[in-house]
Design an enzyme around this catalytic site. Structure first.
Site, PDB file in Angstrom:
ATOM      1  NE  ARG A   9     -21.070   8.694  19.674  1.00 38.07           N
ATOM      2  CZ  ARG A   9     -21.488   9.822  19.104  1.00 38.07           C
ATOM      3  NH1 ARG A   9     -20.633  10.584  18.416  1.00 38.07           N
ATOM      4  NH2 ARG A   9     -22.730  10.215  19.198  1.00 38.07           N
TER       5      ARG A   9
ATOM      6  CG  HIS B  23     -15.021  13.172   8.260  1.00 39.09           C
ATOM      7  ND1 HIS B  23     -14.507  11.948   8.559  1.00 39.09           N
ATOM      8  CD2 HIS B  23     -15.818  13.509   9.300  1.00 39.09           C
ATOM      9  CE1 HIS B  23     -14.964  11.532   9.739  1.00 39.09           C
ATOM     10  NE2 HIS B  23     -15.767  12.482  10.206  1.00 39.09           N
TER      11      HIS B  23
ATOM     12  CG  HIS C 252     -21.001  10.858   9.286  1.00 41.41           C
ATOM     13  ND1 HIS C 252     -19.848  11.233   8.656  1.00 41.41           N
ATOM     14  CD2 HIS C 252     -20.609  10.340  10.476  1.00 41.41           C
ATOM     15  CE1 HIS C 252     -18.810  10.971   9.419  1.00 41.41           C
ATOM     16  NE2 HIS C 252     -19.255  10.441  10.537  1.00 41.41           N
TER      17      HIS C 252
ATOM     18  CG  HIS D   3     -15.865   7.036  10.040  1.00 44.90           C
ATOM     19  ND1 HIS D   3     -14.997   7.299  11.072  1.00 44.90           N
ATOM     20  CD2 HIS D   3     -16.802   8.018  10.069  1.00 44.90           C
ATOM     21  CE1 HIS D   3     -15.412   8.394  11.709  1.00 44.90           C
ATOM     22  NE2 HIS D   3     -16.501   8.853  11.121  1.00 44.90           N
TER      23      HIS D   3
ATOM     24  CG  HIS E  26     -20.705   7.984  14.782  1.00 45.50           C
ATOM     25  ND1 HIS E  26     -20.553   7.061  13.789  1.00 45.50           N
ATOM     26  CD2 HIS E  26     -19.929   9.053  14.422  1.00 45.50           C
ATOM     27  CE1 HIS E  26     -19.709   7.531  12.870  1.00 45.50           C
ATOM     28  NE2 HIS E  26     -19.329   8.739  13.222  1.00 45.50           N
TER      29      HIS E  26
ATOM     30  CD  GLU F  89     -18.147  12.912  13.052  1.00 53.83           C
ATOM     31  OE1 GLU F  89     -17.451  11.917  12.948  1.00 53.83           O
ATOM     32  OE2 GLU F  89     -17.689  14.062  12.913  1.00 53.83           O
TER      33      GLU F  89
END
Lengths: 333, 333, 333, 333, 333, 333
Positions: free
Chosen positions: F74, F225, F6, F180, F8, F285
């Site tokens: 993103r 998440h 995960h 997502h 970006h 993330e």
């Protein structure tokens, strides 16, 4: 002693055929009423319900040893998105049924009001029923549905001044509001039961990111079902403390209360660890979604007192707080 | 013999609490059902009803000497404007209740089906329930609501090809459709009871000004409540015969049937004079809107057999036609 | 003497090419005007009209022996649903044409005003033209269209406070309003002519179920075309007297007036029996919808004086009331 | 010789009272027709018009020495945004009036059709009237309104495939289309007369930035009023030639034709310099917007032949091209 | 001396990545800022730009000999149709960048403000930024976008009282507003660059046909790009002088100012002849749409000083007026 | 070894000023591109970012010992609710930037594609970019946003056939999709960051209550998440197993994968206990929402490897599964 803050009324069919009738004649027959006798009320507490594992409401309370249950309207029946006048009539009749049950079972039940949260009515108009139920009928608080549109439009967030007349009345009467969604209609994608969770999640976010808690320091808000997604996702909100200048997130979160209406021990533990034992209230929603026996354990899924009992790190005092003390103080029982 | 073509089912509360439940969980609990016993069905026929002058359905039929009544769903409960799937479930359950009553009272009742006229469904989908009720349950016809939106939008007129799949099924099964509105919701200005009249008025206009009666020469259409405003306003449509080249208006009008469900003798006389005795069917809507006693006469307002009895210019044969023969032939009873 | 309360102006083409022009330039050319001469006005009264059986307006009045006719705008031309400013201009010009005709034919015509009932304007703004026509031009009353949207949206019912500024002005000026629809545009299903009937039906219901008649005890309301569907369906409203505590329905109904603009004797009889001779006003809509000869009788369909003449149970005094006296008093002629 | 490519029909009031009638009965009276006699048609050519300086259509043509004028419907009357069926009827009647005038004045008038450009109809349906007028009535082309919504919605740009059925028919019949707006209704901010200019500006942009001119190399498009804003703002579009790989802008622009309907010499000069004499067509819109005398010069504003006459740098051959030759070839006159 | 009243800021990428970020987090990250250093600002003036013929902003000014340029935000970036709060933030940051450039290049640049013209904000709220930029940052005026919806809805015309709070502030601060569109989004048919022209055209019409210029006699309005279509189409508006009683059109037109931002000599000549030299302001939009070299001449298309230089009938004084004097007086430079 | 599923992309400002430009010219400048050099790409990996605790992307990866990171766009920048063509261009450019970074850092980065999920485009059109990135650029999977309207409308639920063309392409290419959300615009009440959680919650419900997992047994879905609210609320869904006849809920839930992107140890433990270690994928993330140091511990909030390290009941094999093995197999790394 066990005080269950999350119960919904078991009402006779007549209440709902009354509702069906309202939705059909749209007021043309006048208000009328469900015309329920005391015997019918009592029968509805004792009738085994196939949706709830063929046990009755009283069976469920007795089986779990619940001494006192706060009962409110069945949320999914509240029809807030219907015509204002009809919502008003049905809400009042439902609260009256709850009140009559509280009088029939004064040791067992305590009322929590539904409000006529039709978006067609001013929020100010909703508060009349809050006042009636609290001051005349002795109710302990009310439900608060963050989505009166029931999924058909986007309402103002709970942080919006739109809701202030209700907060003012709650503070003035000094009773808590329990965040709990109602129905959920197309076009949303989720059934009402998941909508509850989504609405609780948004509600906490809306309140904590607004000035409501500052503007109403005495406002008492209970969030149902363990707070939706928030305790689980809480880490997501902590880094903002470093970036911004707000009061710390955990402090804000702990200005709310949460019921334990989650059906797994792991989740209840996470809740207690996250928000603290002093912010948790025993709640079962019995009989309801969880009223089936788990075939693996033989327990009812909503035997939440057993799940809490299994948490080995809780002290007896803490258990007592969760089971009764916190509720007693918050609701002045 | 008295055959009443305009009766609506008296069902137990459970049917309507079932409906209330559907409208609340929106399908999330699955279809379920009203779970009504035969005893409950019978009790609903015999229970005095405060809305109907404290007499029961059977009291009303016995009192008026009705031998056979065609019973259909209570129109204002049909909720056609709700979500398609819910309409379908509720319509089918209602028709099943009607069928069970016909089996319990085979001499007294004959079924007329409600259709799941949700605008969300194709008209083609409505016809499945028509087929089920006629071919499997032995129903004699169906209701046809010209306004499935129940006042919330303007539907295609009955002359529009939108309705053709239904006309085709009616012809194929060789059963009549009875024009009868359902509920009426905001934003319209009228209550459902007046909406019936308005819809019947538009329905006749829509049919007669279209090619439906030419395209379906065998289609049998009964218009409730004496045809709305049309027989009274009929003069308004006659001069067009001179202006245009259509088939004469009266000829077109007399290709429909009309029930006598009007509560004054003058109006029934006007109806009979206008459309002809051979196009009139005895209909009372008993028990229903007219089920109160007129304080001046002591008669029930809906004692339409007495009003017809008072018309002195009718011959015994004509009375017999209106009371039974026309219906017997049309519905093949 | 014959006073016809239901006549519409026969205006020269120029009035309508003026209207077409307004609808095309949308005000860009300024208000302008139809520029009609007195000769053109007179010619329009005397020109045979193919739509009206090739007879002229005057032919029709003379033929029927109408001594005095109240003339108002052609309702279907009133275009209330167009832009406010255009409606205002066209309504004023039409009323001015009516006024000029009344001056040219002072014995024959008396004016009834159209109002600029654009939903874009406040009701208060409509009343200026009512005042002008009554106080400056000597008009006897006005038309009142219950549906200024002309079928494109649902207006507030006539019982709504929305209409009160108009009721106040009517009472202050002490003139009647005649309920009469205007045009009817998609998406409705009915042509304007049937829309009139539907609107009259709703209008009576709206007025009688509201507090208008109590709030304005002096308000004088005439309903066109014999009251839509109501006199025929009147039985439908009587049982509610028993159920509720309202003033009796017939009493409320008889606080309105009704014209006889129905083209069959049966219907006129039903009207007179239902509302009473003292509430009926002779009205023909001549020349208009009914201006064709009935091939079976040779009579004009709108020879309503003949139909009334044929009612054998009317006394000469009653006929006089219907033909002239009631109108004389109501309109102060 | 003077050929004026931009004239609009002067029709009797009856055509427009017919239109007003259609817009009022919405089709309920059937199609009917304006019922105009030849004498009335001729009178409309000879009647002095106060809007046009109190001169008649023929006075204007004679005064300016126009030998032949292409006449099309008055654009602002075309009502494209109304109900499809009404647009169709009115357009056809208008074209028929034009045709009858061309037959009455075969040397003076040549027809250009209006099309029933209702957005409710398929573009394919518009072309039937193009075919009728060109093949049966001998018309030389048609108007093309880029905004059939008349300011109430945004239509597909002229480069969109939506318009292709029309382009195909134009090519097949080998006649030009003249870009010309129609009415302009709220909510737009501009009157119809400025809307013409805006639509011409967008039209040119839409065509030149699309593949229409490549897909239909034989398509002939004339832009009214000197091309809206484009010739004046042409510099704005030239730098893109350097940035992109399109065919040069001026080359694309010069694949269209432009009329000279501008009322100042400077503007006509700019037009001729920008698009070239070979792409300019004499057009006056006489009688119309410009039909007033300029108090400073005594000339009619729309005496465009005088403005062109004053341009000293034009050769006689060029003048001849503009005044007649270009039009003769393009329209095959 | 050359004063260019029509320049737009050349800002570093960071300003626009800041904007992209706002449009993505919708305010969730707070306002933040673009965090641009002085070096980055200077680099952006000196960086050759491939969109502008590979020359830098300063190269363009130097090449054309522009001494002072009024710089405003890049109009197509102004995003007025986005959420109010985001528009406010971005507008303020853009104006701040402009201000910092004016401080870095005090001889070369003078600021013209963008306003946060979100339709979500009251016009009154827009004026705060006007006040800030004029009184605190020393700006000389502001841009005024007649279409804050950027093509997604129809705004009130500039003659509407909606705009009066802005006119009041402009008069109070005694600074001009420059009419200039912003972006243009679906559903319109035109790109932003043509939308500018259309909006200028409507703007002039809206102002001249309203009472704005009478209500605000001191209001100073500059129209960009030579006034859209109006000077070219001016003849269209003159005949109305004869028909109506307004102040003469040319007098009203000449109460506005116009920049010379047209890229052909013919058009600039037409502008000067039409509105007068005293109403024209030198403007180039350099670097911008016209910043490409014309391959036929080698000149930059936006070398407007050369085009004006080529107009042989201008006197030196007139050239001086256009190039500097008019702007100096109007903007008090 | 640590594989972070995960991440970006950290892209230079130019990518976002390119996006801002697209949103401003709406395509009028053509597609263009962000024109980023390799040096600029590298600089963006190494620049300390104030939003992320003043550390760079590489600092974060190095600090946490992440060996390989899957990087995708993103999400909050993806602008799915904008015009289709713009979404397509920006998505492709973003994926190209990701691809170039993967080529510059082949050991460190692996691409995960964004899809041009504009509701204006057919789902089929989205799959072209999936194919390009997987087959031509070697990407390991894609993001899947359940709400392409970004909060402005309600999309079809993931169980709807609307999504099937995408599921088919995923199965055919045999790559996982990572659920997502993207941005979140008014009228929703929540910021994008909470919208992610809500969408993940709905996504799991939609998939598990539909036939997607049966229709596409090989479909691989990862939920970001930690699965939104579902693992915490899982008890709510278990009683339905007893009521219905579905495949057991836990079995269905465990057909999905979940990343560990939660910032508290308690939550990660709950996730692992609920869905099982074999269904968990290490995800951070980083750098992102959690990239701040916890002032109480000095750790980065998103040091998820430390949180997992602290879970004492995990075996080394289990840790290895979570940290790398599960991802390696699922994504075929």
């Amino acid at each position: 002693m066990l005080i269950d803050v999350h119960g919904h009324v078991s009402a006779p069919d007549k209440l709902y055929s009354y509702k069906a009738n309202l939705l059909s004649h749209r007021g043309a027959h006048g208000r009328g009423g469900p015309r329920i006798s005391d015997d019918e009320l009592r029968a509805a507490q004792d009738a085994p319900n196939p949706s709830f594992g063929n046990a009755s409401h009283m069976d469920h309370l007795d089986g779990a040893g619940v001494d006192l249950q706060l009962i409110s309207p069945r949320p999914y029946q509240m029809m807030h998105s219907e015509t204002g006048r009809l919502v008003q009539w049905f809400t009042e009749e439902t609260n009256t049924v709850i009140h009559r049950l509280c009088e029939l079972y004064p040791e067992r039940y305590k009322g929590v009001a539904g409000l006529p949260q039709s978006p067609e009515l001013d929020v100010q108009e909703w508060t009349a029923e809050l006042r009636r139920t609290v001051t005349e009928l002795g109710f302990a608080g009310c439900l608060l549905n963050p989505d009166p549109h029931e999924g058909t439009a986007v309402p103002p967030a709970l942080g919006d001044r739109y809701w202030y007349p209700l907060y003012e009345a709650l503070c003035e009467l000094d009773v808590p509001a329990i965040i709990h969604g109602a129905g959920c209609r197309p076009p949303t994608r989720e059934p009402y039961s998941l909508h509850f969770i989504q609405e609780e999640t948004v509600a906490i976010w809306s309140l904590l990111s607004s000035s409501v808690l500052t503007d109403f320091p005495d406002l008492k808000i209970v969030v149902s079902h363990g707070g939706g997604a928030i305790p689980y996702q809480v880490g997501r909100f902590l880094p903002a403390d470093v970036r911004g200048s707000n009061r710390p997130y955990m402090e804000r979160l702990r200005s709310l209360w949460f019921d334990t209406c989650l059906y797994t021990q792991d989740s209840i533990e996470l809740l207690l660890r996250t928000v603290g034992v002093d912010r948790a209230l025993f709640g079962t929603e019995k009989p309801g979604t969880g009223s089936q026996r788990d075939p693996r354990t033989g327990r009812w899924f909503d035997d939440i007192h057993l799940l809490i009992g299994d948490i080995d790190w809780l002290t007896p005092t803490e258990r007592e707080q969760i089971f009764a003390e916190n509720a007693r103080k918050l609701f002045k029982l």
